[in-house]
Enzyme design. Structure first.
Site, short mmCIF file in Angstrom:
data_model
loop_
_atom_site.label_atom_id
_atom_site.label_comp_id
_atom_site.label_asym_id
_atom_site.label_seq_id
_atom_site.Cartn_x
_atom_site.Cartn_y
_atom_site.Cartn_z
CE1 TYR A 1 22.79 8.42 -22.31
CE2 TYR A 1 22.03 7.93 -20.10
CZ TYR A 1 21.81 7.93 -21.46
OH TYR A 1 20.65 7.46 -21.98
CD1 TRP B 1 17.75 10.68 -20.40
CD2 TRP B 1 15.87 11.73 -21.04
NE1 TRP B 1 17.14 9.91 -21.36
CE2 TRP B 1 15.99 10.52 -21.76
CE3 TRP B 1 14.77 12.54 -21.26
CZ2 TRP B 1 15.04 10.13 -22.71
CZ3 TRP B 1 13.83 12.15 -22.20
CH2 TRP B 1 13.97 10.96 -22.91
N1 LIG Z 1 18.20 -0.68 -13.59
C1 LIG Z 1 17.96 0.14 -14.60
N2 LIG Z 1 18.73 1.23 -14.77
C2 LIG Z 1 18.49 2.08 -15.79
C3 LIG Z 1 17.41 1.85 -16.67
C4 LIG Z 1 16.62 0.70 -16.48
O1 LIG Z 1 15.68 0.42 -17.25
N3 LIG Z 1 16.90 -0.12 -15.42
N4 LIG Z 1 17.17 2.74 -17.70
C5 LIG Z 1 18.32 3.46 -18.22
C6 LIG Z 1 17.92 4.53 -19.14
S1 LIG Z 1 16.98 4.05 -20.49
C7 LIG Z 1 18.31 5.80 -19.01
S2 LIG Z 1 18.01 6.90 -20.28
C8 LIG Z 1 19.04 6.27 -17.82
C9 LIG Z 1 18.59 7.66 -17.35
O2 LIG Z 1 19.48 8.18 -16.45
P1 LIG Z 1 19.69 9.77 -16.29
O3 LIG Z 1 19.33 10.46 -17.54
O4 LIG Z 1 21.05 9.98 -15.76
O5 LIG Z 1 18.61 10.08 -15.17
P2 LIG Z 1 17.92 11.45 -14.74
O6 LIG Z 1 17.36 11.20 -13.38
O7 LIG Z 1 16.96 11.91 -15.78
O8 LIG Z 1 19.12 12.46 -14.61
C10 LIG Z 1 19.06 13.79 -15.01
C11 LIG Z 1 19.82 14.63 -14.02
O9 LIG Z 1 20.01 15.93 -14.56
C12 LIG Z 1 19.73 16.89 -13.54
N5 LIG Z 1 19.32 18.15 -14.19
C13 LIG Z 1 18.07 18.55 -14.56
N6 LIG Z 1 18.12 19.77 -15.13
C14 LIG Z 1 19.42 20.15 -15.14
C15 LIG Z 1 20.09 21.33 -15.61
O10 LIG Z 1 19.51 22.25 -16.18
N7 LIG Z 1 21.44 21.37 -15.44
C16 LIG Z 1 22.13 20.36 -14.83
N8 LIG Z 1 23.46 20.51 -14.69
N9 LIG Z 1 21.52 19.26 -14.37
C17 LIG Z 1 20.18 19.14 -14.53
C18 LIG Z 1 18.64 16.25 -12.71
O11 LIG Z 1 18.53 16.84 -11.45
C19 LIG Z 1 19.11 14.79 -12.70
O12 LIG Z 1 19.98 14.54 -11.63
O13 LIG Z 1 18.88 5.33 -16.76
C20 LIG Z 1 19.27 4.01 -17.15
N10 LIG Z 1 19.30 3.17 -15.96
N1 LIG Z 2 7.20 7.80 -17.28
C1 LIG Z 2 8.41 7.57 -17.81
N2 LIG Z 2 8.52 7.29 -19.13
C2 LIG Z 2 9.73 7.07 -19.68
C3 LIG Z 2 10.92 7.16 -18.92
C4 LIG Z 2 10.78 7.44 -17.51
O1 LIG Z 2 11.76 7.51 -16.77
N3 LIG Z 2 9.52 7.64 -17.01
N4 LIG Z 2 12.14 6.96 -19.51
C5 LIG Z 2 12.23 7.10 -20.97
C6 LIG Z 2 13.44 6.47 -21.48
S1 LIG Z 2 14.91 7.27 -21.20
C7 LIG Z 2 13.45 5.31 -22.18
S2 LIG Z 2 14.91 4.72 -22.84
C8 LIG Z 2 12.22 4.58 -22.46
C9 LIG Z 2 12.43 3.08 -22.19
O2 LIG Z 2 11.37 2.36 -22.64
P1 LIG Z 2 11.30 0.78 -22.44
O3 LIG Z 2 12.67 0.23 -22.45
O4 LIG Z 2 10.36 0.22 -23.40
O5 LIG Z 2 10.65 0.72 -20.99
P2 LIG Z 2 10.73 -0.14 -19.68
O6 LIG Z 2 9.70 0.50 -18.80
O7 LIG Z 2 12.10 -0.25 -19.15
O8 LIG Z 2 10.24 -1.57 -20.11
C10 LIG Z 2 8.96 -1.79 -20.64
C11 LIG Z 2 8.49 -3.17 -20.34
O9 LIG Z 2 9.29 -4.15 -20.97
C12 LIG Z 2 8.98 -5.40 -20.38
N5 LIG Z 2 10.17 -6.26 -20.34
C13 LIG Z 2 11.28 -6.15 -19.59
N6 LIG Z 2 12.15 -7.16 -19.87
C14 LIG Z 2 11.56 -7.89 -20.85
C15 LIG Z 2 11.93 -9.06 -21.59
O10 LIG Z 2 13.02 -9.64 -21.44
N7 LIG Z 2 11.04 -9.50 -22.54
C16 LIG Z 2 9.84 -8.91 -22.77
N8 LIG Z 2 9.06 -9.38 -23.72
N9 LIG Z 2 9.47 -7.84 -22.07
C17 LIG Z 2 10.31 -7.33 -21.13
C18 LIG Z 2 8.43 -5.11 -19.01
O11 LIG Z 2 7.06 -5.48 -19.00
C19 LIG Z 2 8.56 -3.61 -18.88
O12 LIG Z 2 7.54 -3.10 -18.11
O13 LIG Z 2 11.16 5.05 -21.65
C20 LIG Z 2 11.03 6.47 -21.68
N10 LIG Z 2 9.79 6.80 -21.01
MO LIG Z 3 16.64 5.91 -21.80
#
Ligand SMILES: Nc1nc2c(c(=O)[nH]1)N[C@H]1C(S)=C(S)[C@@H](COP(=O)(O)OP(=O)(O)OC[C@H]3O[C@@H](n4cnc5c(=O)[nH]c(N)nc54)[C@H](O)[C@@H]3O)O[C@H]1N2
Ligand SMILES: Nc1nc2c(c(=O)[nH]1)N[C@H]1C(S)=C(S)[C@@H](COP(=O)(O)OP(=O)(O)OC[C@H]3O[C@@H](n4cnc5c(=O)[nH]c(N)nc54)[C@H](O)[C@@H]3O)O[C@H]1N2
Ligand SMILES: [Mo]
Length: 767
Positions: A108, A110
């Site tokens: 899994y 990005w």
């Molecule tokens: N505590 C907490 N944990 C969370 C979240 C949270 O809100 N709180 N958010 C969650 C969410 S929404 C998401 S989507 C995940 C994201 O988690 P990930 O999508 O796993 O995070 P990334 O750091 O984007 O990982 C992308 C990896 O791909 C590698 N990469 C980039 N380009 C290439 C390429 O061309 N080839 C290969 N082989 N590798 C490459 C990068 O170096 C990096 O290590 O995290 C989740 N984890």
């Molecule tokens: N710059 C940047 N942008 C991103 C990403 C990134 O890594 N960097 N990741 C992307 C990805 S993979 C995803 S999935 C999206 C995720 O997008 P979201 O899930 O919407 O983003 P978060 O930043 O995890 O949370 C947004 C806000 O939700 C609020 N929040 C947290 N818990 C609660 C709750 O229980 N109740 C309420 N009402 N509010 C709460 C907090 O204020 C927090 O700052 O963002 C995307 N955009």
């Molecule tokens: Mo995500």
């Protein structure tokens, strides 16, 4: 000069003497993200992986040797020839002795933008060509919603998100936008597959100036506060459902709900009504009841509800609400609430599953039928809900529930990861490290020495987007980008495609993987297939050569304004939803029949294990780990932008002045954040933009254990996932629940801890 595309934007690059020297904003982007240029210093940084390498014990002792040393051992470099043979032989061994299901390649994450060199597509296609692998379902973003929404609205959440009401319709019609979880404008820098023109922040500003009033219901103030004057109401994390239920109760008891809409368009309202009124459990879901749970003021809940009923109202929910225990409920409850308001399908009204969260939401794009890289067929049927990875590794053969059925965890002997970083995304990293010891072999394709790369047995260095040609192409964005190769591959790095082709060659399966095509042949093939598909919709795309020459292609504008569920609203008999009843299921017989104690048949408030209102709290502060504004997840954490906001090298933590004062903490202090699962160090930012009792650590700081051999070690850097719980949202969705997490904080008075996450591991050059 040339163009490159990333999830955070398109940039024009400048190369001098074979080196990347500048990334400048794309001419078509009105609000470019500053994230891009961070890559410039990283391409040849010391964190770059330049040669294939093997963990020393694995090389000397073979598969399964000293797996507890993963993450702390040195590596020996190999030639590509040797590395490809090693991986091919190991794949053959595992397949022969354990079967293909013993290979876990959920992989899994990005990775990078670019349709062909998309790492997951490559690893999945490759493994399918040799018999398949255990896969994963759903995302870390909103797994709970991905499983519940099809029961409530039918269809597929990702599809539905692309059909969301446009910003244009919001600007013209929405009088009130009520945002649970706020409008995280920084998050809209991102869109998966590429972002041509950033529109979200401008959408908010335009709507506000056209008169839309924005309400933010969240423990944290929205980032949009610098652009517009949003009204902020705080509520305890994980209590939105109680507030939504109380709003529903208020609509019902003041007769402000839309009976006609409920009768015509929804199923099972009576059962929900009985629950709201407390006929089932003796607890009416009154605003006073919700105020007690959420910490909101009762009168505010009542006043807001009345305003919602009076105005054209758009309800929107942040995806973060799904990443908590019972994360299915907020999306279901908000849908029920919107149905009671009766504005679903009307311009500017109803429900949205997030604005500003990513750039494509409400962008009113004509959905182009672009062709993907074919994945082949996976002959293995075993899978896990993606966030159950540690459970699977630790409990082979154990049964688990998921969306109404029982499944069994396979016995995994090999992990293959390409694109994605579980040491970023997974919860309870101490537990993940124990689980990670289970398989005999871990193979990883990566370009930088992050925690994932360090925890590999065999590491294969891949290129970044700037070292290869590709096509930036997604139906979510109007811009298709001809991605140019800016520089030659660094060190011995290879494209993921060539890595897999090399391994396939040694397994005598190269033909079925490559089908005789080079990377460029495939890109042309994808383009031509896409042209054919577009022609069926009467859209004429340019030919391949003209596209390459032009640099980008913009898909046609959508004529009409997109309004979510408008067809269903206009004629529910002709355009029924894909639910069993054809209607919005406020009560779902299907879900009810699963008999899950943590996901009953209608939206329900259930106390999480960890929250601020718990009678007994082991730790007093609620930790939210949101998305980082200076990067995408863990990518480019060592870049200039991410580094610029760190505090003495540590990840910043936001806390309220009251909580800081009562602990004797001042701005910039280094603190230890801890609970029963782990601990990490952060630098403190004191801000009244976070409510008392809540602390925020954005994700993405590279995991940096003070004691590399100890899975429970403190993370010196500030990765919040050493603290977050590794539990499923419920038996239905089994999504991640990072945001249900209590902690305590104290001033750190131990020895100064240097950040070592960006030092590569010890590497021995093989002669
Ligand atoms: N505590 C907490 N944990 C969370 C979240 C949270 O809100 N709180 N958010 C969650 C969410 S929404 C998401 S989507 C995940 C994201 O988690 P990930 O999508 O796993 O995070 P990334 O750091 O984007 O990982 C992308 C990896 O791909 C590698 N990469 C980039 N380009 C290439 C390429 O061309 N080839 C290969 N082989 N590798 C490459 C990068 O170096 C990096 O290590 O995290 C989740 N984890
Ligand atoms: N710059 C940047 N942008 C991103 C990403 C990134 O890594 N960097 N990741 C992307 C990805 S993979 C995803 S999935 C999206 C995720 O997008 P979201 O899930 O919407 O983003 P978060 O930043 O995890 O949370 C947004 C806000 O939700 C609020 N929040 C947290 N818990 C609660 C709750 O229980 N109740 C309420 N009402 N509010 C709460 C907090 O204020 C927090 O700052 O963002 C995307 N955009
Ligand atoms: Mo995500």
């Amino acid at each position: 000069m040339g163009l490159t595309s990333s999830h955070w934007g398109v940039y024009e690059f400048v190369v001098k003497n074979g080196r990347l020297s500048e990334l400048n904003p794309f001419s078509q982007d009105p609000d470019p993200s500053p994230i891009g240029p961070s890559i410039i210093d990283l391409l040849e940084d010391r964190t770059r992986i330049t040669k294939p390498a093997v963990r020393e014990s694995w090389l000397t002792g073979g598969p399964g040797t000293a797996t507890h040393k993963r993450g702390s051992e040195r590596f020996i470099t190999l030639s590509w020839d040797e590395a490809e043979k090693l991986v091919a032989d190991e794949l053959k061994r595992v397949i022969k002795t354990k079967g293909n299901q013993a290979i876990y390649a959920g992989s899994y994450g990005w990775a990078s933008a670019g349709r062909f060199h998309h790492a997951q597509s490559q690893v999945h296609r490759f493994l399918n060509s040799i018999g398949g692998y255990t896969s994963s379902k759903n995302t870390y973003s909103y797994a709970a919603a991905e499983v519940i929404i099809p029961h409530v609205l039918g269809g597929n959440l990702m599809e539905l998100l692309t059909l969301q009401t446009s910003w244009q319709s919001v600007c013209e019609n929405t009088e009130l936008m009520v945002a649970f979880g706020g409008l995280p404008a920084f998050n809209s820098q991102i869109s998966n597959g590429g972002t041509g023109a950033h529109i979200q922040r401008l959408g908010v500003i335009e709507a506000a100036s056209a008169g839309t009033k924005f309400i933010n219901l969240s423990p944290r103030r929205s980032d949009v506060k610098s652009d517009i004057d949003e009204a902020w109401y705080t509520l305890r994390p994980n209590t939105d459902v109680a507030v939504m239920l109380a709003m529903a109760y208020q609509l019902l008891t003041e007769d402000l709900h839309d009976d006609y809409f409920l009768n015509k368009y929804t199923e099972g309202f009576e059962k929900f009504q009985a629950y709201l009124l407390g006929r089932k459990d003796g607890v009416p879901k009154t605003p006073a009841w919700a105020a007690d749970i959420s910490g909101m003021v009762e009168e505010d809940i009542i006043a807001l509800t009345r305003e919602m009923a009076k105005k054209r109202t758009m309800l929107t929910v942040s995806w973060s609400l799904t990443r908590q225990q019972h994360g299915e409920q907020p999306f279901w409850a908000v849908t029920a609430l919107a149905a009671m308001l009766g504005q679903m399908g009307k311009p500017g009204g109803g429900v949205a599953y997030g604005y500003t969260i990513t750039n494509y939401l409400g962008n009113n794009v004509f959905k182009m039928p672009y062709a993907p890289l074919p994945q082949g067929k996976n002959l293995v049927t075993d899978f896990i809900p993606v966030a159950r990875v540690s459970d699977m590794l630790l409990n082979p053969g154990q049964k688990f529930d998921y969306d109404g059925r029982e499944y069994t965890y396979p016995d995994i002997d090999m992990i293959y990861w390409a694109g994605g970083n579980p040491f970023h995304h997974h919860q309870d990293l101490g537990r993940l490290r124990k689980a990670w010891e289970k398989p005999s072999t871990v193979v990883v394709n990566e370009w930088c020495w992050n925690a994932l790369a360090r925890h590999a047995d065999i590491i294969l260095p891949c290129t970044t987007t700037l070292e290869r040609q590709d096509i930036g192409m997604t139906p979510r964005d109007p811009f298709v980008i001809s991605m140019d190769k800016a520089i030659e591959p660094v060190g011995e790095a290879k494209n993921d495609y060539d890595i897999f082709a090399g391994i396939a060659r040694r397994m005598n399966t190269e033909d079925s993987f490559t089908e005789g095509r080079s990377a460029e042949d495939w890109q042309k093939w994808i383009w031509e297939q896409s042209c054919k598909r577009a022609a069926k919709l009467n859209v004429q795309m340019p030919d391949y050569e003209s596209f390459r020459e032009a640099g980008f292609y913009k898909s046609p504008d959508l004529k009409e304004d997109r309004i979510f569920l408008s067809d269903f609203f206009k004629d529910p008999d002709k355009n029924p939803l894909k639910t069993p009843s054809g209607k919005i299921e406020i009560f779902s017989k299907t879900i009810d029949s699963f008999n899950y104690n943590d996901c009953p048949g209608h939206p329900t408030w259930m106390e999480p294990d960890e929250w601020l209102g718990a009678e007994e709290k082991a730790y007093p502060l609620h930790l939210i780990s949101n998305q980082p504004k200076t990067k995408l997840h863990s990518q480019m954490d060592n870049g200039t932008l991410s580094s610029s906001i760190k505090i003495k090298g540590h990840q910043p933590l936001e806390m309220n002045p009251d909580d800081a004062k009562s602990r004797g903490i001042t701005q910039g202090d280094i603190v230890r954040v801890f609970n029963g699962r782990g601990s990490c160090l952060c630098g403190v930012n004191i801000t009244a933009d976070v409510m008392p009792g809540v602390v925020i650590i954005s994700t993405g700081s590279w995991y940096d254990p003070a004691e590399p051999n100890d899975p429970k070690s403190m993370c010196k850097h500030g990765n919040p996932n050493v603290l977050s719980p590794d539990i499923g949202t419920s038996k239905l969705g089994q999504g991640p629940a990072a945001h249900s997490c209590l902690t305590e904080i104290e001033i750190y008075d131990g020895p100064v801890q240097d950040i070592t996450a960006f030092n590569p591991p010890e590497i021995i050059e093989k002669k």
